[in-house]
Design a protein around this motif. Sequence first.
Motif, PDB file in Angstrom:
ATOM      1  N   TRP A 177       2.400   6.251  -2.706  1.00 54.73           N
ATOM      2  CA  TRP A 177       1.452   6.753  -2.511  1.00 54.73           C
ATOM      3  C   TRP A 177       1.050   6.875  -0.598  1.00 54.73           C
ATOM      4  CZ3 TRP A 177      -3.064   6.465  -5.831  1.00 54.73           C
ATOM      5  CH2 TRP A 177      -4.301   7.180  -4.672  1.00 54.73           C
ATOM      6  N   GLU A 178       1.061   8.190  -0.320  1.00 53.40           N
ATOM      7  CA  GLU A 178       2.101   8.469   1.266  1.00 53.40           C
ATOM      8  C   GLU A 178       1.021   7.456   1.903  1.00 53.40           C
ATOM      9  OE1 GLU A 178       1.589  12.453   2.433  1.00 53.40           O
ATOM     10  OE2 GLU A 178      -0.434  12.006   3.511  1.00 53.40           O
ATOM     11  N   GLY A 179       1.683   6.485   2.838  1.00 49.42           N
ATOM     12  CA  GLY A 179       1.072   6.590   3.602  1.00 49.42           C
ATOM     13  C   GLY A 179       0.876   4.888   3.831  1.00 49.42           C
ATOM     14  N   ASN A 180       0.828   4.470   2.995  1.00 47.21           N
ATOM     15  CA  ASN A 180       0.566   2.726   2.829  1.00 47.21           C
ATOM     16  C   ASN A 180       1.124   2.599   1.304  1.00 47.21           C
ATOM     17  OD1 ASN A 180      -2.187   3.329   1.003  1.00 47.21           O
ATOM     18  ND2 ASN A 180      -2.666   4.644   2.626  1.00 47.21           N
ATOM     19  N   ALA A 181       0.754   1.526   1.196  1.00 44.47           N
ATOM     20  CA  ALA A 181       1.045   0.755  -0.412  1.00 44.47           C
ATOM     21  C   ALA A 181      -0.446   0.266  -1.294  1.00 44.47           C
ATOM     22  CB  ALA A 181       1.770  -0.625  -0.429  1.00 44.47           C
ATOM     23  N   LYS A 182      -1.701   0.759  -0.693  1.00 41.89           N
ATOM     24  CA  LYS A 182      -3.211   0.508  -0.990  1.00 41.89           C
ATOM     25  C   LYS A 182      -3.260   1.264  -2.408  1.00 41.89           C
ATOM     26  CE  LYS A 182      -5.887  -0.897   1.506  1.00 41.89           C
ATOM     27  NZ  LYS A 182      -6.878  -0.555   2.071  1.00 41.89           N
ATOM     28  N   GLY A 183      -3.062   2.034  -2.002  1.00 38.54           N
ATOM     29  CA  GLY A 183      -3.377   3.385  -3.017  1.00 38.54           C
ATOM     30  C   GLY A 183      -2.029   2.751  -4.097  1.00 38.54           C
ATOM     31  N   SER A 184      -1.393   2.701  -4.542  1.00 43.84           N
ATOM     32  CA  SER A 184      -0.069   2.239  -5.887  1.00 43.84           C
ATOM     33  C   SER A 184      -0.661   1.304  -6.359  1.00 43.84           C
ATOM     34  CB  SER A 184       1.369   2.000  -5.465  1.00 43.84           C
ATOM     35  OG  SER A 184       1.535   2.637  -4.572  1.00 43.84           O
ATOM     36  N   TRP A 185      -1.006  -0.110  -5.195  1.00 42.21           N
ATOM     37  CA  TRP A 185      -1.456  -1.361  -6.343  1.00 42.21           C
ATOM     38  C   TRP A 185      -3.160  -1.658  -6.995  1.00 42.21           C
ATOM     39  CZ3 TRP A 185       0.556  -4.182  -0.732  1.00 42.21           C
ATOM     40  CH2 TRP A 185       1.642  -3.978  -1.233  1.00 42.21           C
ATOM     41  N   LEU A 186      -3.842  -0.883  -5.672  1.00 44.74           N
ATOM     42  CA  LEU A 186      -5.121  -1.346  -6.214  1.00 44.74           C
ATOM     43  C   LEU A 186      -5.982   0.097  -6.769  1.00 44.74           C
ATOM     44  CD1 LEU A 186      -6.011  -2.399  -2.410  1.00 44.74           C
ATOM     45  CD2 LEU A 186      -5.204  -4.026  -4.559  1.00 44.74           C
ATOM     46  N   LEU A 187      -5.335   0.537  -7.102  1.00 47.47           N
ATOM     47  CA  LEU A 187      -5.548   1.665  -7.440  1.00 47.47           C
ATOM     48  C   LEU A 187      -5.264   2.296  -8.533  1.00 47.47           C
ATOM     49  CD1 LEU A 187      -8.395   4.363  -7.306  1.00 47.47           C
ATOM     50  CD2 LEU A 187      -6.341   5.928  -6.513  1.00 47.47           C
ATOM     51  N   LEU A 188      -3.471   2.636  -8.639  1.00 51.68           N
ATOM     52  CA  LEU A 188      -3.283   2.920  -9.816  1.00 51.68           C
ATOM     53  C   LEU A 188      -2.166   0.919 -10.507  1.00 51.68           C
ATOM     54  CD1 LEU A 188      -0.856   5.905  -8.604  1.00 51.68           C
ATOM     55  CD2 LEU A 188      -2.500   5.644  -9.684  1.00 51.68           C
ATOM     56  N   ARG A 189      -2.030  -0.027  -9.804  1.00 51.91           N
ATOM     57  CA  ARG A 189      -2.145  -0.979 -10.122  1.00 51.91           C
ATOM     58  C   ARG A 189      -0.669  -1.039 -10.798  1.00 51.91           C
ATOM     59  NH1 ARG A 189      -5.844  -5.058 -11.831  1.00 51.91           N
ATOM     60  NH2 ARG A 189      -8.012  -4.415 -10.222  1.00 51.91           N
ATOM     61  N   ARG A 190       0.186  -0.498 -10.234  1.00 54.90           N
ATOM     62  CA  ARG A 190       1.902   0.178  -9.939  1.00 54.90           C
ATOM     63  C   ARG A 190       2.375  -0.869  -9.149  1.00 54.90           C
ATOM     64  NH1 ARG A 190      -0.506   1.057 -13.920  1.00 54.90           N
ATOM     65  NH2 ARG A 190      -0.365   2.591 -16.063  1.00 54.90           N
ATOM     66  N   PRO A 191       3.649  -0.867  -9.197  1.00 50.18           N
ATOM     67  CA  PRO A 191       4.635  -1.257  -7.848  1.00 50.18           C
ATOM     68  C   PRO A 191       4.820   0.407  -6.818  1.00 50.18           C
ATOM     69  CG  PRO A 191       5.190  -2.000 -10.321  1.00 50.18           C
ATOM     70  CD  PRO A 191       4.443  -0.993 -10.445  1.00 50.18           C
ATOM     71  N   SER A 192       4.915  -0.353  -5.670  1.00 51.98           N
ATOM     72  CA  SER A 192       4.864   0.505  -4.806  1.00 51.98           C
ATOM     73  C   SER A 192       6.669   0.604  -4.387  1.00 51.98           C
ATOM     74  CB  SER A 192       3.569   0.178  -3.293  1.00 51.98           C
ATOM     75  OG  SER A 192       4.449   1.096  -2.430  1.00 51.98           O
ATOM     76  N   TYR A 193       6.862   1.892  -3.755  1.00 55.94           N
ATOM     77  CA  TYR A 193       7.986   2.391  -3.640  1.00 55.94           C
ATOM     78  C   TYR A 193       8.638   2.234  -2.287  1.00 55.94           C
ATOM     79  CZ  TYR A 193      11.951   4.804  -1.929  1.00 55.94           C
ATOM     80  OH  TYR A 193      13.583   4.571  -1.332  1.00 55.94           O
TER      81      TYR A 193
END
Length: 647
Positions: A509-525
Amino acid sequence: MKRSVHSFLSTRYYFLVLLPIALLMFPNRGLIHDTRLYVFDILNIAHEGIFANDILTIVGTQDKYTLFSYIVAPLFKILSPWAATSVVLVVGQLIWFSGIIALVAKITEDEKATFYGLLSAFLLPSVYFGFSVLAYGEPFATPRIFVEGLTFWSLWCFFNRAYLISGLLVLTALTLHPIMGLVTAALISGVLLQEGRRWWWICGGTAAAGFAIVLASGALPLDRLTASLTGDWLYVVQTRAKYLYVSQWPVKDWSRIILSVSLIPPMIALYTGWQRRLMISALIVGGGGLVVSFIGTDVLHNVLLSQVQASRAIWFAYLMGTVGTGVVIANLYRRSEADGDVFLFLYVLAWAITHIFWPIPGMILGLIASALAYLRITERIAGIPALFRRLVYVMSTMFFMFLAFFRLKFWLLPYNRDRAFGESDGFSGIGGIAGVTHMEVIFVAAIVFVILRLRVKIPSYVTLVLLLVLAVWSVVAWDRRSPEDRGMEGGYNADALVAQIPQGAQVYWEGNAKGSWLLLRRPSYFGNILGAGSVFSEALATEFLNRSRVIHALDGVDYVDVWHPTKPLDTISLRKRVFKRLTRADLITACTDAPELDFMVLSRPVDGAYVGIWHPRTTDQGAPAVETAPDLVPTKAFFLYRCSDFR
């Protein structure tokens, strides 16, 4: 014990003023700072390994040293991350506020000194760590706020001779946050060591036994005792985690620490017995932590000492210094109204100058104020000379006029007026009130206090109205989460995006991991926050460096070296923004160079390449749109790319 409880309850009338101020100064900042890392671990526990493929789970984080995530995980099964985090923060603040009130009331044994001490602790800047990274009473949910509260209660119980309860609270603190818990244990040990030689043997034996147990349990591998940070590991830690190196702390940080700690000698002069021993212990533990950190981290680059982060030990001494400000003011007012006025003016002036403009001159003024307070309390001078008092009043008047001129000039520029309503001070303080820092508000409030005190009688109904306004304002302003958090809360309209991403797929998720973790509930690259734990794992540091190079080519941002704490906030913000125009070739390169990467969510569209769109909340829906760069329109959408389409 009964007398101590009665003393604690006798301060209840001050709560009408203190608690609203505390809520204003320590609001809810939401999912920021280390809260992101803890929420990541909590969600992984609560939802049975949904982040099993995330690099943080694979290599491990500092969370393996705490039970905090396991304790609060059930709450995150019931509530959303945003709601659960707020509940955790409320509980932490209840423990923290009640603990500091109880301890300060116990130390001073005087209602007025308690009130002034707590008021100064709440109002003065709470940041005690280099580059403003850590502050006491942090306005976000981590184990630190709980351990600080447990420290207060443990000391309160200890000095009320409830030794068993005190010991249990120390053990609880150690399980929640070992680094901060060790500081609590060191403070109590420092008090005991001053009571007799036998305690040197008892405390030394206890420390040795505890160290042996930790080694035997395998929680601390032997090779870490002599290992050093080297190569890429050292580079990432030195670049991404500059705050660990006390020799790199800027002058402003050292000025603030010295300014606060300089009030402990007057506190030592005020008290005898256990209060004095506690203040001495705070000085020794805090100063010793800074020395150990400098030798172990800055000079030797030792792995264990770098991970222990002994410089955090200064937090309690710093807090006692801010408490001491109010206590010393109350004491000087009892001796002489003029002495109290001049110290109040001089010390608040020193803080305002240090915090806003010139750290070294402000620190020098503060040291002068502390020295005068010490000499007056020890009765080495009969009173502060009249000529010096007049000089302080003239200096305060000139500074007030300078501030007025400075703010008038500020408001004449439209650009400044536009920015003033959207910015805040960061970790502590009531934030930017139309561009005015909270130290300016405190300085003006001190002037008003001296002018009105005992000179103007304020009707009781006016006082009541002001208290009601303060209470309502504090409750309304307590929730100060970022637009980004509000834009994601509740998984805002992300179902269509989530449906296209399989469980366990790694997402950038561009620029941070919060979108991946909190919105999508997926591992962040990848996310900038990954570098925060690099000191705890060489594997994480190496992987963070490798992945940052892939993302650097995609975004044009050097995430390893993006954090320049000595630069102005505008410069740092500019460095973090994504300017690079996206092409299909960039997508192919990123997906080819990163075989673990499955999906990307970027703010930049490539026609015919993206497979989904997500629209964040707009201003009228509760959160402003996200900006990526000044030369681009505000981001109205994020675009989902599937890496399998480019390999």
